[in-house]
Design an enzyme around this catalytic site. Structure first.
Site, PDB file in Angstrom:
ATOM      1  CE  LYS A  95      -4.365  -1.821   0.893  1.00 50.55           C
ATOM      2  NZ  LYS A  95      -5.598  -2.017   1.532  1.00 50.55           N
TER       3      LYS A  95
ATOM      4  CE  LYS B 207      -5.802  -7.773  -2.160  1.00 53.56           C
ATOM      5  NZ  LYS B 207      -6.649  -7.980  -1.047  1.00 53.56           N
TER       6      LYS B 207
ATOM      7  CE  LYS C  96     -13.747  -4.239  -0.456  1.00 57.88           C
ATOM      8  NZ  LYS C  96     -12.580  -4.237   0.438  1.00 57.88           N
TER       9      LYS C  96
HETATM   10  N1  AQP Z   1      -8.530 -10.816  -5.106  1.00 58.37           N
HETATM   11  C1  AQP Z   1      -8.940 -11.530  -4.088  1.00 58.37           C
HETATM   12  N2  AQP Z   1      -9.017 -12.873  -4.177  1.00 58.37           N
HETATM   13  C2  AQP Z   1      -9.452 -13.615  -3.137  1.00 58.37           C
HETATM   14  N3  AQP Z   1      -9.847 -13.076  -1.970  1.00 58.37           N
HETATM   15  C3  AQP Z   1      -9.798 -11.733  -1.837  1.00 58.37           C
HETATM   16  N4  AQP Z   1     -10.123 -10.895  -0.838  1.00 58.37           N
HETATM   17  C4  AQP Z   1      -9.900  -9.623  -1.227  1.00 58.37           C
HETATM   18  N5  AQP Z   1      -9.424  -9.598  -2.467  1.00 58.37           N
HETATM   19  C5  AQP Z   1      -9.352 -10.885  -2.889  1.00 58.37           C
HETATM   20  C6  AQP Z   1     -10.631 -11.319   0.452  1.00 58.37           C
HETATM   21  O1  AQP Z   1     -11.782 -10.554   0.734  1.00 58.37           O
HETATM   22  C7  AQP Z   1     -11.872 -10.337   2.132  1.00 58.37           C
HETATM   23  C8  AQP Z   1     -12.168  -8.905   2.417  1.00 58.37           C
HETATM   24  O2  AQP Z   1     -11.162  -8.085   1.958  1.00 58.37           O
HETATM   25  P1  AQP Z   1     -11.024  -6.614   2.573  1.00 58.37           P
HETATM   26  O3  AQP Z   1     -12.234  -5.832   2.299  1.00 58.37           O
HETATM   27  O4  AQP Z   1     -10.612  -6.692   3.992  1.00 58.37           O
HETATM   28  O5  AQP Z   1      -9.878  -5.924   1.858  1.00 58.37           O
HETATM   29  P2  AQP Z   1      -8.766  -6.434   0.956  1.00 58.37           P
HETATM   30  O6  AQP Z   1      -8.312  -7.800   1.306  1.00 58.37           O
HETATM   31  O7  AQP Z   1      -7.689  -5.385   0.972  1.00 58.37           O
HETATM   32  O8  AQP Z   1      -9.583  -6.469  -0.392  1.00 58.37           O
HETATM   33  P3  AQP Z   1      -9.583  -5.429  -1.558  1.00 58.37           P
HETATM   34  O9  AQP Z   1     -10.735  -5.730  -2.400  1.00 58.37           O
HETATM   35  O10 AQP Z   1      -8.248  -5.395  -2.200  1.00 58.37           O
HETATM   36  O11 AQP Z   1      -9.888  -4.067  -0.846  1.00 58.37           O
HETATM   37  P4  AQP Z   1      -9.069  -2.712  -0.796  1.00 58.37           P
HETATM   38  O12 AQP Z   1      -8.726  -2.423  -2.203  1.00 58.37           O
HETATM   39  O13 AQP Z   1     -10.054  -1.758  -0.207  1.00 58.37           O
HETATM   40  O14 AQP Z   1      -7.883  -2.925   0.077  1.00 58.37           O
HETATM   41  C9  AQP Z   1     -10.570 -10.827   2.754  1.00 58.37           C
HETATM   42  O15 AQP Z   1     -10.797 -12.094   3.353  1.00 58.37           O
HETATM   43  C10 AQP Z   1      -9.652 -10.962   1.575  1.00 58.37           C
HETATM   44  O16 AQP Z   1      -8.685 -11.963   1.762  1.00 58.37           O
END
Ligand code: AQP
Length: 330
Positions: free
Chosen positions: A112, A199, A202
């Protein structure tokens, strides 16, 4: 006694197939077997700047997605993290037994912060982003959670929660259950449609990175059409072809078919036909979920969140009381 599981999603943008296949779908499958707590982690979400009006909408949207995906409030508890102040309170106490080195080494923090990890760059990063894993530890330890279903990307954070539980227990006497990660092989890591090395996320700047759970059929078709592919035109399930491998993984998870079988079905058909069929399958897969989402009212969601808060507040209060007593507060 049933074991307790805890997991959550940040209301930090539009939820995507990665969140669904890597997290929410697994929770739905687990809720019958475990005493389940699913959180909307809004305190975590503000570690990146959020528009307050949009954040409010996204909190409701995530809760609605939980319900539409099949989280059953009769079996599971859903709640909003900021509505239980003990999360932040416990986080402060855990903060005092965490080494900064344990936080700086986190891959997610490094990702990040970005490529340039100069001293100046690090000094300008908000402390919340660095301290994020301590809050996550507090979320888990507050409820004596046994298992934390997470994607592979969160394993390091669970390891810290385990370390902090043991450290607190050693210093102040047995207080916290030491949690275990629960990583399901399937759906572990869905990669970005625009870049299979990162990955699906969002917060990725391009909407072509992800299939959002509320995307229309036209949007899904367009995004899959534009998804990057590898050099060559073969459809093979191999590490040499990470973009196609990712698309095959998605296809496999939503149709419950082995990815190699799908690859062999499309062997001589070229990318165009493969992508059209994949888009069609995603549309079909998301359709019942989307229907349920649009049928769920805000009033229903707010009621379930209120119930969840009421159910958990007394557990959180009891635990924080114990912690404060052990630390020496009066
Ligand atoms: N690409 C992914 N593949 C599989 N699992 C995923 N998760 C997130 N992206 C993937 C799983 O979703 C859960 C919630 O995630 P989060 O909201 O805590 O944030 P994150 O992991 O940081 O997901 P994002 O979508 O990338 O959000 P941002 O961009 O806001 O940081 C977790 O169990 C995660 O493993």
């Amino acid at each position: 006694m049933q074991k307790t599981i805890f997991s959550g999603v940040q209301p930090s943008g539009n939820l995507h197939l990665g969140n669904y296949l890597g997290a929410i779908r697994n929770w739905v499958a687990m809720q019958k077997k475990y005493s389940s707590i699913f959180c909307i982690v809004d305190l975590h979400a503000i570690t990146a700047p959020q528009d307050p009006k949009q954040l409010k909408e996204k909190i409701i949207e995530v809760a609605k997605i939980y319900l539409a995906a099949g989280i059953d409030p009769e079996e599971s508890t859903i709640f909003v993290q900021s509505q239980i102040p003990q999360h932040a309170e416990l986080m402060w106490i855990l903060n005092t037994i965490t080494k900064t080195g344990e936080l700086y080494k986190m891959t997610q923090f490094k990702d990040k912060v970005g490529a340039s990890k100069t001293k100046e760059n690090l000094l300008s990063v908000d402390a919340g982003l660095l301290n994020y894993p301590i809050l996550m530890a507090a979320d888990i330890l507050l409820y004596d959670v046994h298992l934390v279903p997470v994607g592979e990307d969160q394993l390091q954070h669970i390891e810290l929660a385990r370390t902090l539980a043991r450290r607190f227990n050693d210093r102040f006497g047995e207080t916290f259950t030491v949690p275990e990660p629960y990583v399901l092989k399937e759906g572990m890591r869905i990669m970005g449609l625009d870049n299979p090395a990162k990955k699906m996320s969002k917060s990725a700047p391009s909407k072509y990175n992800r299939i959002e759970l509320l995307d229309s059929p036209d949007e899904i078709r367009e995004k899959i059409r534009k998804a990057v592919t590898d050099s060559g035109s073969a459809i093979e399930y191999s590490d040499e072809q990470p973009a196609i491998k990712n698309l095959l993984n998605i296809f496999s998870l939503i149709t419950n078919t082995h990815p190699k079988k799908i690859a062999s079905n499309f062997e001589d058909q070229g990318y165009k036909k493969f992508k059209e069929d994949l888009a069609g399958s995603i549309i079909e897969f998301l359709s019942p979920f989307q229907k349920k989402y649009h049928e769920t009212s805000d009033a229903e969601v707010l009621m379930q969140l209120k119930n969840g808060k009421e159910k958990l507040l007394s557990i959180a209060e009891k635990k924080i009381k114990e912690v404060k007593k052990k630390v020496g507060f009066i």
